[in-house]
Design an enzyme around this catalytic site. Sequence first.
Site, PDB file in Angstrom:
ATOM      1  N   LYS A  29       0.851  -1.198   0.000  1.00  0.00           N
ATOM      2  CA  LYS A  29       0.000   0.000   0.000  1.00  0.00           C
ATOM      3  C   LYS A  29       0.886   1.246   0.000  1.00  0.00           C
ATOM      4  O   LYS A  29       1.911   1.288   0.694  1.00  0.00           O
ATOM      5  CB  LYS A  29      -0.891  -0.034   1.253  1.00  0.00           C
ATOM      6  CG  LYS A  29      -1.951   1.054   1.309  1.00  0.00           C
ATOM      7  CD  LYS A  29      -2.828   0.879   2.550  1.00  0.00           C
ATOM      8  CE  LYS A  29      -3.942   1.907   2.630  1.00  0.00           C
ATOM      9  NZ  LYS A  29      -4.801   1.734   3.823  1.00  0.00           N
ATOM     10  N   SER A  61      -9.754   1.751   2.882  1.00  0.00           N
ATOM     11  CA  SER A  61      -8.873   2.467   1.992  1.00  0.00           C
ATOM     12  C   SER A  61      -7.861   1.586   1.247  1.00  0.00           C
ATOM     13  O   SER A  61      -7.326   2.024   0.233  1.00  0.00           O
ATOM     14  CB  SER A  61      -8.121   3.541   2.778  1.00  0.00           C
ATOM     15  OG  SER A  61      -7.260   2.970   3.719  1.00  0.00           O
ATOM     16  N   SER A 110      -9.869  -0.435   7.165  1.00  0.00           N
ATOM     17  CA  SER A 110      -9.277  -0.263   5.832  1.00  0.00           C
ATOM     18  C   SER A 110      -8.576  -1.492   5.248  1.00  0.00           C
ATOM     19  O   SER A 110      -8.215  -1.490   4.077  1.00  0.00           O
ATOM     20  CB  SER A 110      -8.299   0.907   5.831  1.00  0.00           C
ATOM     21  OG  SER A 110      -8.983   2.120   5.704  1.00  0.00           O
TER      22      SER A 110
END
Lengths: 94, 496
Positions: free
Chosen positions: B83, B158, B182
């Site tokens: 990420k 996210s 997330s």
Amino acid sequence: MTLELKTVRHIARLAHLKLTPEEDRLYLEQLGQILSHVETLQSLKTKNVPPTTHPGGLSAPQRPDTAHSTGPSQNLLENAPLREGQLFKVPKVL
Amino acid sequence: MTDIGNLARHSAREIAEKVRRRELSALEVARFFLERIQRLDPRVKAFLRVFPKEAEGAAKKIDEKVSRGEPVGRLAGVPVAIKDNILVEGTETTCASKILEGFVAPYDASVVQKLKQEDAILIGKTNLDEFAMGSSTENSAYFPTRNPWDLRRVPGGSSGGSAAAVACRMAPLALGSDTGGSIRQPAALCGVVGLKPTYGAVSRYGLIAFASSLDQIGPLANDVADLALLFRVIGGHDPKDSTSLAGAPADEELTRLKPQISGLRIGLPREYFTTDLDREVAQAVERAAKNMEKLGARLSQVSLPHTRYAVSTYYLIAPSEASANLARFDGIRYGPSLLKNGKDTASLSLETLYEENRGRGFGPEVKRRIMLGTYALSSGYYQAYYGQAQKARTLIRQDFEAVFQNVDLLLTPTAPTAAFLFGEKTSNPLQMYLSDALTIPANLAGLCGLSLPCGKTGAGAPIGLQLLGPPLQELRLLQAAFAYQESFSWEPCPLS
């Protein structure tokens, strides 16, 4: 919960955010909605409840306080928008 | 020899084992996944950056080690997607924000160092909602990521890029971060497994901070045993993170995970099965509960009475912490800045510089949360908002402490609905915030939790169930999830 436009502008200044007039109006409406939602917390009786600042309460382990090299500062400086030699260049502060 | 076309169906464990035994070369593996990214990602858009040269270079080094007969790591030759709020030295890290465009990470996050030590291949950086603020990846300043199961729908967020990449096997494993769901929510929406470790179980050194009392790095994978392996690699104490816990959960039981659910007491919190829940989601989770009972788990109804205060508590605490953490982004030391545009520094005030750089650099959701947090912390409102939220947080935590006296794990849906359509919730931020209602409490209480697939809607969208455990009980959580997974047949994402 009704916010006033001048409060939104004051908060933006505190947060160092330059907002457009459209953004001022948008956040006036949206922050108002969100703050109305979080009003539900006011109904909780919390007089004798201690605050939680972080979860757990598990203690952090200790370590000896020894000096380490953090490596060259060159790659930190390379991200600088403006620099002079080994220094970050900024507008005059005083 | 291994049929290379079949690699997409291989687990990370199988890939590492075959690389170790020279049945596959790490270079073949890297090229296979790079080709897959090249083919699928123009549609899915999970990656902000891909590292073909670096990945092939690292793979060749692993093959050399193997051919010299040297020992290789647990993730030998396994591609891992990262990420883009986690630092990888020498590569751009943006948090999907314009304010960090061009920022080159000066060092590796501790989790990235650990991946390198175990001979994993860092294959690319994945998309996210800007600064991990969002539940659909629509808040990325660059582009939205699409759900590989249905490209008209969001992948969740996210960590939407990481979940989408794993779902359509552009990488067997990925790292995400979870502040209010997330990792778990996108895992549910993309039909993969995702673990939010206990607060402090995985080092956050090199994770760009959003809300420091809630943030946790964790793994995403296609099966529970792979999830356990990646958690084993990244977990454990790190002296560089002062919130990192001793008593590392990293042990051999995680590396060779065994299914274990019989005799476990599993609680179903009634506050998580309300009328707000989509009917198909509720039915799938109830079916999963019955399955677990057949496998020997002992189910009971439990109550977590302060659940309904969790979203409000979270949306005061997380923005408050974010407003402080994001104060560092001002265009002085990095990022796009008026200073760069050749502006004469003498004519600029420092205040104007900050306001201009931040006003241009942050997207609408980030500004909204900074404003909200600044308000909640401002003089005159601090006690009523931030202070009251911290007390509500105590009550939510105590609910869990009480219930874990009587049950070993909790079973809930991960998200109230399956993947929603693009634009469905963007006009109403509050509606978007409510999609985190079932994942937020675990962050507030510092628990460990995971999401794994338990069914699909009539339209074919994946549904996830959530298992929650007391702090540092990841092994129990993973063993139970493994047992359930083995009893349940799951067809992987058809996109190819």
